[in-house]
Design a protein around this motif. Sequence first.
Motif, PDB file in Angstrom:
ATOM      1  N   ARG A 242       0.831  -1.199   0.000  1.00  0.00           N
ATOM      2  CA  ARG A 242       0.000   0.000   0.000  1.00  0.00           C
ATOM      3  C   ARG A 242       0.869   1.255   0.000  1.00  0.00           C
ATOM      4  O   ARG A 242       1.898   1.324   0.672  1.00  0.00           O
ATOM      5  CB  ARG A 242      -0.911   0.006   1.223  1.00  0.00           C
ATOM      6  N   ARG A 244       0.495   5.811  -0.196  1.00  0.00           N
ATOM      7  CA  ARG A 244      -0.414   6.947  -0.056  1.00  0.00           C
ATOM      8  C   ARG A 244      -0.123   7.937  -1.166  1.00  0.00           C
ATOM      9  O   ARG A 244       1.022   8.274  -1.435  1.00  0.00           O
ATOM     10  CB  ARG A 244      -0.219   7.629   1.286  1.00  0.00           C
ATOM     11  N   GLU A 249      -5.556   5.893  -0.664  1.00  0.00           N
ATOM     12  CA  GLU A 249      -4.847   4.618  -0.588  1.00  0.00           C
ATOM     13  C   GLU A 249      -4.711   4.013  -1.981  1.00  0.00           C
ATOM     14  O   GLU A 249      -5.691   3.881  -2.705  1.00  0.00           O
ATOM     15  CB  GLU A 249      -5.605   3.628   0.313  1.00  0.00           C
TER      16      GLU A 249
END
Length: 330
Positions: A242, A244, A249
């Motif tokens: 993941r 940012r 996300e």
Amino acid sequence: MGKKDEYQFDYLDDNRRFADQINGALFNGRQIVKPEELEPDEAQTVSTGQGAGTGNVKTAVDKVRIWKGKRLHILAVENQNYVDYQMVLRNMLSESIGYRKQWKRKKRAHREMRDLKKRDEYLSGMRKGERFAPIITLVVYFGTGGAWDGARCLYDLLDIDEELKEYVTNYRLNLYDCHEHDTFEEYKTGLRQVFEIVRYAKDREKLQEIMEENREVYSRIDSETRDMLEVVANVKIPEECRVREAGEERYNMCNAFEKTRQEGYDEGMERGMERGIERGIERGIERGIRALIQTCKELGISDDVIIKKCAERYEITVEDARGYVEAYCV
């Protein structure tokens, strides 16, 4: 509604994706349907057969939108994860119910206004020149087991003589099967990545090539597309991938793919070594060393790694292990 159906239902909630699905499948990527021209309409529930002791099974068309383009249209998308061999009948029924629902609305409005004076119009519940909004249903097949092999039109389901066909009205599916396409440039949203991965799920080399060519996109997959891929294509994208981006996300699928491939390699190497050791116990130390070396070579493992493993597993010196490798790799 199953888990896959729920994710696909929610995924097309976004008007951008809904318009992209219609434009990509029906109009070859031409931006005919604009997201801002779409308004939600209720999903049509239809009866699709007998359930186990519970009567008729009800199925809802996944997503329905009212399209205010040049004229009013009703657009419906049916997502399929398996080949439904009665899909033609399902679509015929859902569209017929949709048209009848439009007629009922007209009839109700005329009854309230009391404006149908001619006998034929009064009995018909509508004026002579009134028209209905056309309904366009698109069936999108996400199955990973292979191409769609079901009926595509009503004629495919009928046991009928050729000379009688002209008297039987045909009905044709608007079917989009990603297995029938090699590229998906006509899609502008995450649907492109979904179709590419479903299409090439069993061809990892091609999938890696596609990811390398489109690394910028695949390194920032949105969370909804990630969820869609996990349930539709069974592709696991771990949380550690993941990232940012602008407060949103996103997921680096390139890293996830590399991680999966490396884990597969490591697992294969370990299994190969274990097989070699088991064979060694069965056949004796020297024959076991030979089996281990040959298995590792078949897996493409380097000589240095093989020597180290032989020395550790069979408690021999590095020099002796090197001698075995040289002897058995000739």
